[in-house]
Design a protein around this motif. Structure first.
Motif, short mmCIF file in Angstrom:
data_model
loop_
_atom_site.label_atom_id
_atom_site.label_comp_id
_atom_site.label_asym_id
_atom_site.label_seq_id
_atom_site.Cartn_x
_atom_site.Cartn_y
_atom_site.Cartn_z
N ILE A 157 0.83 -1.20 0.00
CA ILE A 157 0.00 0.00 0.00
C ILE A 157 0.87 1.25 0.00
O ILE A 157 0.66 2.18 -0.80
CB ILE A 157 -0.96 -0.01 1.22
N GLY A 158 1.87 1.26 0.89
CA GLY A 158 2.72 2.44 1.00
C GLY A 158 3.45 2.75 -0.29
O GLY A 158 3.43 3.88 -0.80
N ALA A 159 4.07 1.71 -0.85
CA ALA A 159 4.86 1.92 -2.07
C ALA A 159 3.99 2.33 -3.24
O ALA A 159 4.32 3.26 -4.00
CB ALA A 159 5.64 0.64 -2.40
N SER A 160 2.83 1.69 -3.37
CA SER A 160 1.99 2.04 -4.53
C SER A 160 1.37 3.43 -4.35
O SER A 160 1.24 4.18 -5.31
CB SER A 160 0.93 0.97 -4.79
N ASP A 161 1.01 3.79 -3.10
CA ASP A 161 0.51 5.15 -2.84
C ASP A 161 1.52 6.18 -3.30
O ASP A 161 1.18 7.15 -3.99
CB ASP A 161 0.28 5.35 -1.33
N ASN A 162 2.76 5.94 -2.88
CA ASN A 162 3.85 6.85 -3.26
C ASN A 162 3.97 7.00 -4.76
O ASN A 162 4.06 8.10 -5.29
CB ASN A 162 5.16 6.26 -2.75
N LEU A 163 3.96 5.88 -5.42
CA LEU A 163 4.13 5.89 -6.88
C LEU A 163 2.95 6.57 -7.57
O LEU A 163 3.10 7.25 -8.57
CB LEU A 163 4.29 4.47 -7.41
N LEU A 164 1.76 6.39 -7.00
CA LEU A 164 0.57 6.97 -7.62
C LEU A 164 0.51 8.48 -7.44
O LEU A 164 0.19 9.22 -8.37
CB LEU A 164 -0.69 6.33 -7.03
N SER A 165 0.81 8.96 -6.23
CA SER A 165 0.54 10.37 -5.94
C SER A 165 1.75 11.27 -6.15
O SER A 165 1.61 12.46 -6.33
CB SER A 165 0.03 10.49 -4.50
N ASN A 166 2.93 10.68 -6.09
CA ASN A 166 4.10 11.54 -5.97
C ASN A 166 5.17 11.19 -6.98
O ASN A 166 6.36 11.43 -6.77
CB ASN A 166 4.64 11.36 -4.54
N ARG A 167 4.74 10.61 -8.07
CA ARG A 167 5.67 9.97 -8.97
C ARG A 167 6.76 10.92 -9.49
O ARG A 167 7.93 10.55 -9.54
CB ARG A 167 4.91 9.38 -10.15
N LYS A 168 6.35 12.17 -9.85
CA LYS A 168 7.35 13.03 -10.50
C LYS A 168 8.46 13.47 -9.55
O LYS A 168 9.52 13.86 -10.00
CB LYS A 168 6.71 14.23 -11.21
N ASN A 169 8.17 13.38 -8.21
CA ASN A 169 9.22 13.80 -7.27
C ASN A 169 10.15 12.66 -6.85
O ASN A 169 11.07 12.85 -6.07
CB ASN A 169 8.60 14.40 -6.02
N ILE A 170 9.84 11.47 -7.34
CA ILE A 170 10.67 10.32 -6.94
C ILE A 170 11.64 10.00 -8.07
O ILE A 170 11.25 9.92 -9.23
CB ILE A 170 9.80 9.08 -6.65
N SER A 171 12.90 9.85 -7.69
CA SER A 171 13.90 9.58 -8.72
C SER A 171 13.63 8.21 -9.36
O SER A 171 13.02 7.34 -8.75
CB SER A 171 15.29 9.58 -8.11
N GLU A 172 14.12 8.07 -10.58
CA GLU A 172 13.96 6.82 -11.33
C GLU A 172 14.43 5.63 -10.48
O GLU A 172 13.76 4.61 -10.38
CB GLU A 172 14.81 6.93 -12.61
N GLU A 173 15.58 5.83 -9.84
CA GLU A 173 16.18 4.78 -9.03
C GLU A 173 15.26 4.39 -7.86
O GLU A 173 15.01 3.22 -7.60
CB GLU A 173 17.55 5.27 -8.50
N ASN A 174 14.72 5.42 -7.17
CA ASN A 174 13.82 5.14 -6.05
C ASN A 174 12.51 4.51 -6.50
O ASN A 174 11.93 3.69 -5.79
CB ASN A 174 13.54 6.40 -5.25
N GLN A 175 12.05 4.92 -7.67
CA GLN A 175 10.83 4.29 -8.20
C GLN A 175 11.04 2.80 -8.38
O GLN A 175 10.19 1.98 -8.04
CB GLN A 175 10.47 4.92 -9.56
#
Lengths: 367, 227
Positions: A157-175
């Motif tokens: 849940i946490g990881a997918s939430d992050n990817l859904l809402s905040n994708r542009k602020n997360i580096s490619e590597e962290n994604q």
């Protein structure tokens, strides 16, 4: 002894209906009275009172309260009518006898009621203990389950939430790392669900091994390759001679047995540990030994290892504690035995022995 | 693999969505059906190159849909089933399914199975030589070579290898193999199969303990693969 007695009383309660119990109680009183009647010349009527009292007390141990009360009343009347002089009347001649009769009646009633109540109390205590154990069992289950299931779910849940809402602020590597976490968590969740399903199959008693010819080497290497990732930091040595016959087993269940043992060994032994698997045929039995050179089990806990929900050091290690109890269940479903020992030089050794039909067809060379 | 059409028959919208995204991003064209009935209509009105069929459908079981499809549809059908479902899998394979996947499955595995099923459905029956990785099987001359060296196979081993190679990518059940190679009376004699598969592996595999050609499908059968 006590256990035996309980069995007998339980039998009485289950097998006899109310009217039957009443009937037998009164018959018992009549029988003892008849016997005593024959013996009065030798015993005297006062001793008869004791005999009847003992009868009522014994009845109180096995019969229900209404039958005991009826037996107490009947025995008092019989004693009065047949034994207290003047005999064959309900009259009582002396004040002493009247007092005796009254006391007899009270003692018989109190005795019956008390015995019955003690039994009832014991039953309640047993029931309560059973409930407590069940409660403890489910608490343990819920604790380990909620942890084992919620951790991966929380990750997903946490990881997918992050990817859904905040994708542009997360580096490619962290994604990529978040996606990896989701993947690992899902596999872990899947493993736990698998364990739970296996456990409930075992609990429901519907496991019927489907026996088919099994090539031991094929089975062992198939399981090892399905655990490639978990075993990458361990060294696995397989010792199965070409002469080992085919065994008639439930391949699916046996693969799960080996899978759980190897999975455990990979999870609870340090990196670079050696895991040895050997399969031989001893007196028409399959003998499978899985040995590691890790830290072994705490000596005082070896007996508990196959218990449901057993975990070494529950606070630190993960896992539901179902793996090894499933192993034991599946081995026993084959009519086999499993044992565990610590190796003196360090590590644990699991020995599985399963009676199985064998075929040496594989030892014939060519056609 | 452009414009190859695949029909997905599954009642779970999540699974359909996952399959659609996976397949479309790999260049397939996807048709969807949520029930067995819809699936039958979709397949009949516009026959796809491959069908992915779930066993547990709400209106009619996947088994019976499979049987109905097989009356006229000869292209690959891959079954989806829930875990630990050997009986259902064997039943589906015996009813003419080409392959199966258990949920949960890895998408890489799904794509490999689809490619292999499509490839083997295009297998040229009259092709006299089958080449699979380092293996070369000359059906006309009855010669098997590995890295250009001739392998000495017994009659049964050869028959087994040919049967596998002609069904590359397809899971062959124990029952099917026993019936095809040894005959109807041998269907319960699976020890023969174990022995000859082990012997054949020793001859064709680089490492018989880690087979790359004949893959064991535990409790179900074997699959010959060129991947």
């Amino acid at each position: 002894m006590l256990y035996k007695f309980k069995e007998v009383t339980n039998l009485f309660h289950k097998r006899l209906f109310q009217t039957q119990r009443l009937f037998y109680s009164l018959i018992a009183v009549c029988l003892v009275s008849t016997l005593s009647f024959g013996l009065t010349p030798y015993l005297g009527y006062k001793v008869v009172a004791y005999l009847l009292l003992v009868t009522v007390s014994l009845l109180a141990m096995v019969m229900d309260i209404w039958s005991v009360l009826a037996a107490a009343i009947l025995s008092a009347l019989i004693w009065d009518f047949f034994f207290i002089p003047p005999r064959f009347t309900f009259q009582v001649s002396s004040a002493e006898d009247a007092l005796m009769l009254l006391m007899y009646f009270i003692v018989a009633l109190v005795n019956g009621v008390l015995t019955f109540q003690i039994r009832k109390g014991q039953k309640e205590i047993l029931q309560h203990e059973k409930e407590q154990n069940t409660l403890k069992f489910y608490n343990t289950l819920l604790n380990s389950l909620s942890h084992e299931l919620r951790t991966p779910i929380a990750t997903i849940i946490g990881a997918s939430d992050n990817l859904l809402s905040n994708r542009k602020n997360i580096s490619e590597e962290n994604q990529k790392q978040l996606l990896d976490e989701i993947s690992i968590a899902s596999l872990r969740l899947n493993q736990q669900v698998e364990n739970l399903l296996n456990m409930s199959r075992l609990e429901s008693g519907i496991i019927q091994p489907k026996l088919d010819w099994c090539d031991a080497k094929e089975m062992v290497y198939a399981v090892i390759s399905s655990l490639d990732e978990q075993l990458q930091h361990h060294k696995v040595e397989v010792k199965i001679k070409d002469e080992v016959p085919l065994f008639k087993l439930d391949v699916g269940l046996m693969e799960q047995v080996l899978y759980n043992l190897l999975y455990n060994a990979s999870a609870y032994t340090p990196a670079n540990s050696v895991i040895k698997i050997s399969i031989t045929c001893e007196r028409d039995n399959l003998l499978m030994i899985v040995e590691d050179n890790g830290n072994g089990f705490p000596t005082d806990e070896i007996n508990k290892v196959f218990d449901k929900f057993y975990r070494i050091n529950p606070k630190q290690t993960k896992g539901t504690g179902l793996g090894l109890s499933i192993v034991k269940g599946f081995v026993e479903a084959h009519g086999g035995k499993i044992s565990l020992k610590n190796v003196p030089s360090g590590g644990a050794i699991f020995t599985i022995e399963i009676p199985a039909e064998t075929s040496y067809l594989n030892n014939l060379k060519n056609e | 693999m452009n414009n190859i059409e695949i029909l997905i028959v599954d009642d779970e919208p999540q699974i359909r969505k996952l399959l659609r995204i996976t397949l479309e991003s790999n260049g397939f064209k996807v048709l969807e059906a949520a029930t067995g009935k819809e699936g039958m209509i979709a397949a009949a009105s516009h026959p796809p190159a491959l069908i992915i069929l779930d066993i547990g459908l709400p209106d009619e079981s996947g088994h019976s849909i499979l049987q109905k499809l097989r009356e006229w549809y000869s292209k690959p059908i891959i079954m989806l089933s829930v875990q630990n479902d050997e009986e259902n899998i064997v039943k589906a394979l015996d009813n003419g399914a080409n392959d199966y996947l258990t949920k949960p499955f890895r998408t890489g595995e799904l794509l490999a199975r689809i490619r292999s099923a499509i490839r083997s459905s295009a297998f040229e029956e009259n092709n006299p030589v089958i080449i699979c990785k380092a293996l070369e099987i000359d059906l006309a001359a009855r010669v098997v070579k590995k890295n250009s060296t001739i392998l000495k196979l017994t009659t049964t081993e050869y028959a087994l290898l040919i049967l596998f190679a002609k069904n590359e990518g397809r899971v062959l059940t124990h029952q099917y193999l026993l019936k095809e190679i040894w005959g109807v009376g041998y269907q319960n004699q699976s020890q023969y199969l174990r022995v000859f598969v082990a012997q054949l592996r020793k001859k064709i595999e680089d490492d018989a303990n880690h087979p790359k050609y004949i893959i064991t499908e535990s409790g179900v059968g074997y699959r010959f693969t060129s991947e």
